[in-house]
Design an enzyme around this catalytic site. Structure first.
Site, PDB file in Angstrom:
ATOM      1  N   ASP A  18       0.825  -1.215   0.000  1.00 60.34           N
ATOM      2  CA  ASP A  18       0.000   0.000   0.000  1.00 60.34           C
ATOM      3  C   ASP A  18       0.861   1.268   0.000  1.00 60.34           C
ATOM      4  O   ASP A  18       1.985   1.266   0.524  1.00 60.34           O
ATOM      5  CB  ASP A  18      -0.916  -0.026   1.237  1.00 60.34           C
ATOM      6  CG  ASP A  18      -2.046   0.988   1.117  1.00 60.34           C
ATOM      7  OD1 ASP A  18      -2.432   1.327  -0.019  1.00 60.34           O
ATOM      8  OD2 ASP A  18      -2.537   1.445   2.162  1.00 60.34           O
ATOM      9  N   GLY A  19       0.313   2.330  -0.586  1.00 56.98           N
ATOM     10  CA  GLY A  19       0.967   3.636  -0.531  1.00 56.98           C
ATOM     11  C   GLY A  19       1.473   4.159  -1.865  1.00 56.98           C
ATOM     12  O   GLY A  19       2.128   5.206  -1.913  1.00 56.98           O
ATOM     13  N   GLY A  21      -0.222   5.490  -4.361  1.00 57.39           N
ATOM     14  CA  GLY A  21      -0.873   6.755  -4.721  1.00 57.39           C
ATOM     15  C   GLY A  21      -0.255   7.919  -3.969  1.00 57.39           C
ATOM     16  O   GLY A  21       0.041   8.973  -4.557  1.00 57.39           O
ATOM     17  N   ARG A  22      -0.051   7.738  -2.661  1.00 58.25           N
ATOM     18  CA  ARG A  22       0.541   8.812  -1.853  1.00 58.25           C
ATOM     19  C   ARG A  22       1.982   9.083  -2.261  1.00 58.25           C
ATOM     20  O   ARG A  22       2.449  10.220  -2.253  1.00 58.25           O
ATOM     21  CB  ARG A  22       0.430   8.466  -0.357  1.00 58.25           C
ATOM     22  CG  ARG A  22      -0.963   8.732   0.198  1.00 58.25           C
ATOM     23  CD  ARG A  22      -1.188   8.032   1.494  1.00 58.25           C
ATOM     24  NE  ARG A  22      -1.422   6.605   1.286  1.00 58.25           N
ATOM     25  CZ  ARG A  22      -1.342   5.698   2.243  1.00 58.25           C
ATOM     26  NH1 ARG A  22      -0.987   6.048   3.467  1.00 58.25           N
ATOM     27  NH2 ARG A  22      -1.596   4.436   1.973  1.00 58.25           N
ATOM     28  N   HIS A  35       2.034   3.417  -9.066  1.00 59.69           N
ATOM     29  CA  HIS A  35       1.854   1.978  -9.331  1.00 59.69           C
ATOM     30  C   HIS A  35       3.024   1.439 -10.156  1.00 59.69           C
ATOM     31  O   HIS A  35       3.540   0.356  -9.885  1.00 59.69           O
ATOM     32  CB  HIS A  35       0.532   1.721 -10.065  1.00 59.69           C
ATOM     33  CG  HIS A  35      -0.682   2.092  -9.271  1.00 59.69           C
ATOM     34  ND1 HIS A  35      -0.824   1.764  -7.933  1.00 59.69           N
ATOM     35  CD2 HIS A  35      -1.823   2.754  -9.602  1.00 59.69           C
ATOM     36  CE1 HIS A  35      -1.987   2.218  -7.500  1.00 59.69           C
ATOM     37  NE2 HIS A  35      -2.609   2.823  -8.481  1.00 59.69           N
ATOM     38  N   SER A  64     -10.701  -7.153  -4.212  1.00 56.58           N
ATOM     39  CA  SER A  64     -12.075  -7.220  -4.751  1.00 56.58           C
ATOM     40  C   SER A  64     -12.678  -5.822  -4.790  1.00 56.58           C
ATOM     41  O   SER A  64     -13.455  -5.495  -5.683  1.00 56.58           O
ATOM     42  CB  SER A  64     -12.976  -8.074  -3.846  1.00 56.58           C
ATOM     43  OG  SER A  64     -12.342  -9.212  -3.380  1.00 56.58           O
ATOM     44  N   ARG A  69     -12.452   1.689  -7.918  1.00 53.34           N
ATOM     45  CA  ARG A  69     -11.660   2.902  -8.179  1.00 53.34           C
ATOM     46  C   ARG A  69     -12.036   3.498  -9.540  1.00 53.34           C
ATOM     47  O   ARG A  69     -12.664   2.825 -10.351  1.00 53.34           O
ATOM     48  CB  ARG A  69     -10.168   2.539  -8.135  1.00 53.34           C
ATOM     49  CG  ARG A  69      -9.739   2.200  -6.730  1.00 53.34           C
ATOM     50  CD  ARG A  69      -8.247   2.141  -6.600  1.00 53.34           C
ATOM     51  NE  ARG A  69      -7.888   1.875  -5.220  1.00 53.34           N
ATOM     52  CZ  ARG A  69      -6.673   1.996  -4.706  1.00 53.34           C
ATOM     53  NH1 ARG A  69      -5.678   2.380  -5.494  1.00 53.34           N
ATOM     54  NH2 ARG A  69      -6.440   1.740  -3.454  1.00 53.34           N
ATOM     55  N   LEU A 129      11.064 -20.342  -4.765  1.00 56.19           N
ATOM     56  CA  LEU A 129      10.170 -19.424  -4.047  1.00 56.19           C
ATOM     57  C   LEU A 129       8.778 -19.556  -4.658  1.00 56.19           C
ATOM     58  O   LEU A 129       8.637 -19.545  -5.883  1.00 56.19           O
ATOM     59  CB  LEU A 129      10.667 -17.972  -4.187  1.00 56.19           C
ATOM     60  CG  LEU A 129       9.739 -16.898  -3.621  1.00 56.19           C
ATOM     61  CD1 LEU A 129       9.717 -16.922  -2.098  1.00 56.19           C
ATOM     62  CD2 LEU A 129      10.145 -15.499  -4.112  1.00 56.19           C
ATOM     63  N   ARG A 192      -4.625  -1.719   9.060  1.00 53.95           N
ATOM     64  CA  ARG A 192      -5.824  -2.520   8.818  1.00 53.95           C
ATOM     65  C   ARG A 192      -5.515  -3.619   7.815  1.00 53.95           C
ATOM     66  O   ARG A 192      -4.499  -3.590   7.125  1.00 53.95           O
ATOM     67  CB  ARG A 192      -6.981  -1.638   8.352  1.00 53.95           C
ATOM     68  CG  ARG A 192      -6.691  -0.785   7.130  1.00 53.95           C
ATOM     69  CD  ARG A 192      -7.921   0.050   6.743  1.00 53.95           C
ATOM     70  NE  ARG A 192      -7.622   0.977   5.672  1.00 53.95           N
ATOM     71  CZ  ARG A 192      -7.613   2.316   5.793  1.00 53.95           C
ATOM     72  NH1 ARG A 192      -7.890   2.872   6.943  1.00 53.95           N
ATOM     73  NH2 ARG A 192      -7.333   3.083   4.751  1.00 53.95           N
ATOM     74  N   SER A 194      -7.862  -4.733   5.410  1.00 54.36           N
ATOM     75  CA  SER A 194      -8.498  -4.446   4.114  1.00 54.36           C
ATOM     76  C   SER A 194      -8.879  -5.713   3.347  1.00 54.36           C
ATOM     77  O   SER A 194      -8.609  -5.813   2.146  1.00 54.36           O
ATOM     78  CB  SER A 194      -7.607  -3.532   3.263  1.00 54.36           C
ATOM     79  OG  SER A 194      -7.387  -2.302   3.920  1.00 54.36           O
TER      80      SER A 194
HETATM   81  C1  IPE Z   1      -5.334  -2.766   0.002  1.00 57.69           C
HETATM   82  O1  IPE Z   1      -5.063  -1.416  -0.159  1.00 57.69           O
HETATM   83  C2  IPE Z   1      -5.293  -3.464  -1.321  1.00 57.69           C
HETATM   84  C3  IPE Z   1      -3.984  -3.568  -1.964  1.00 57.69           C
HETATM   85  C4  IPE Z   1      -2.860  -3.108  -1.522  1.00 57.69           C
HETATM   86  C5  IPE Z   1      -3.975  -4.261  -3.219  1.00 57.69           C
HETATM   87  P1  IPE Z   1      -6.220  -0.332  -0.274  1.00 57.69           P
HETATM   88  O2  IPE Z   1      -5.538   0.970  -0.502  1.00 57.69           O
HETATM   89  O3  IPE Z   1      -7.206  -0.748  -1.302  1.00 57.69           O
HETATM   90  O4  IPE Z   1      -6.911  -0.396   1.150  1.00 57.69           O
HETATM   91  P2  IPE Z   1      -7.822   0.672   1.905  1.00 57.69           P
HETATM   92  O5  IPE Z   1      -8.853   1.129   0.928  1.00 57.69           O
HETATM   93  O6  IPE Z   1      -6.934   1.801   2.325  1.00 57.69           O
HETATM   94  O7  IPE Z   1      -8.378  -0.063   3.077  1.00 57.69           O
HETATM   95  C1  IPE Z   2      -1.746   0.202  -3.326  1.00 58.17           C
HETATM   96  O1  IPE Z   2      -1.502   1.560  -3.341  1.00 58.17           O
HETATM   97  C2  IPE Z   2      -1.952  -0.378  -4.707  1.00 58.17           C
HETATM   98  C3  IPE Z   2      -3.327  -0.816  -4.969  1.00 58.17           C
HETATM   99  C4  IPE Z   2      -4.304  -0.827  -4.122  1.00 58.17           C
HETATM  100  C5  IPE Z   2      -3.611  -1.294  -6.311  1.00 58.17           C
HETATM  101  P1  IPE Z   2      -2.692   2.612  -3.321  1.00 58.17           P
HETATM  102  O2  IPE Z   2      -3.092   2.892  -4.724  1.00 58.17           O
HETATM  103  O3  IPE Z   2      -3.792   2.169  -2.429  1.00 58.17           O
HETATM  104  O4  IPE Z   2      -1.965   3.885  -2.706  1.00 58.17           O
HETATM  105  P2  IPE Z   2      -2.532   4.885  -1.613  1.00 58.17           P
HETATM  106  O5  IPE Z   2      -2.985   4.062  -0.442  1.00 58.17           O
HETATM  107  O6  IPE Z   2      -3.673   5.606  -2.253  1.00 58.17           O
HETATM  108  O7  IPE Z   2      -1.382   5.766  -1.293  1.00 58.17           O
HETATM  109 MG    MG Z   3      -4.159   2.381  -0.458  1.00 61.61          MG
END
Ligand code: IPE
Ligand code: IPE
Ligand code: MG
Length: 246
Positions: A18-19, A21-22, A35, A64, A69, A129, A192, A194
């Site tokens: 995760d992260g 986007g940020r 990504h 899922s 998005r 692996l 969390r 998720s």
């Molecule tokens: C969880 O991240 C899913 C993946 C990393 C693939 P999300 O960004 O979708 O989770 P929430 O929405 O913050 O709970």
């Molecule tokens: C996780 O990063 C990748 C996917 C869920 C596909 P995010 O896209 O959720 O990035 P943030 O949480 O918005 O930073």
């Molecule tokens: Mg996220």
């Protein structure tokens, strides 16, 4: 010696990547830039697992719920999966990695699904692996598909309903043939689950880090493994029982 000493390196690690986007936002770039940057982190962590002797790595790539998005972001992620499959499978195969996609693969368009199936078939004989990529995956979906398989066995007369217990239902869950999950890591600062591996998480150790996924590297993985090695896994028993292996 505690059991933690015996098992310093987790056999099975799962990561919520995760992260992205940020990470992109901090650089004033579109989310898809994050990504794409995350792909390098995947490569780094796979190589680090091979070096560290981790046997199974399960990565959460698309949940899922991520279908909700914006269409543009979903489309960009699908294109990224196709590109990654076309470019990375040779090297993974060369490194002895067995690639498996877990999730509702029927929800992908046929071209992408075919690429996933081909990559799984091609690497099926590898054992260095086990790399599981969870796509269109949800922990609740996993429990439902397991329950459905058990119900179908009952309908076919192969199983009685009263024979369904935790052990049996567990065999129908994704990844049931692999070592149980030892360490769950989530990057990006959220604490969390998720809807990741709900069933398989029952006794996993949890590690949360603020590092955004594109910045996750071997040093981050090592620090998560060190954190894991300091834990005493008790599985409901007392610390004394665990110390004496009672
Ligand atoms: C969880 O991240 C899913 C993946 C990393 C693939 P999300 O960004 O979708 O989770 P929430 O929405 O913050 O709970
Ligand atoms: C996780 O990063 C990748 C996917 C869920 C596909 P995010 O896209 O959720 O990035 P943030 O949480 O918005 O930073
Ligand atoms: Mg996220």
């Amino acid at each position: 010696m505690t059991s933690a000493d015996n098992a310093r390196v987790p056999r099975h690690i799962a990561i919520v990547m995760d992260g992205n986007g940020r990470w992109a936002k901090l650089r004033h770039r579109p989310r898809t830039f994050g990504h794409n940057a995350g792909r390098k982190a995947v490569r780094n962590v796979v190589e680090a697992c091979l070096r560290q002797g981790v046997k199974v790595l399960t990565l959460f790539a698309f949940s899922s719920e991520n279908w909700q998005r914006p269409q543009e972001e979903v489309g960009a992620l699908m294109e990224l999966f196709v590109r990654a499959l076309d470019k990375e499978v040779d090297e993974l195969h060369g490194n002895g990695v067995r690639l498996r996609f877990v999730g509702d693969l029927a929800s992908f368009e046929p071209g992408l699904r075919q690429r996933m199936l081909a990559a799984m078939a091609r690497t099926a004989g590898n054992d260095a692996l086990h790399l599981n990529v969870a796509v269109s995956y949800g922990g609740r979906w996993d429990i439902v598909q397991a329950a459905r398989k058990a119900a179908e066995s009952v309908a076919r007369g192969e199983l009685r309903a009263d024979e369904i217990d935790e052990n049996l239902l567990g065999h129908f869950m994704c990844l049931a043939d692999l070592p149980p999950l030892d360490l769950f890591i989530r990057t990006g600062g959220e604490c969390r689950v998720s809807n990741f591996l709900l069933w398989q998480l029952a006794y996993a150790e949890l590690h949360f880090t603020d590092t955004l996924w594109p910045d996750f590297d071997e040093a981050c993985l090592k620090s998560a493994i060190e954190d894991y090695a300091r834990r005493e896994r008790r599985f409901g028993k007392t610390g004394e029982q665990v110390a004496t292996k009672a």
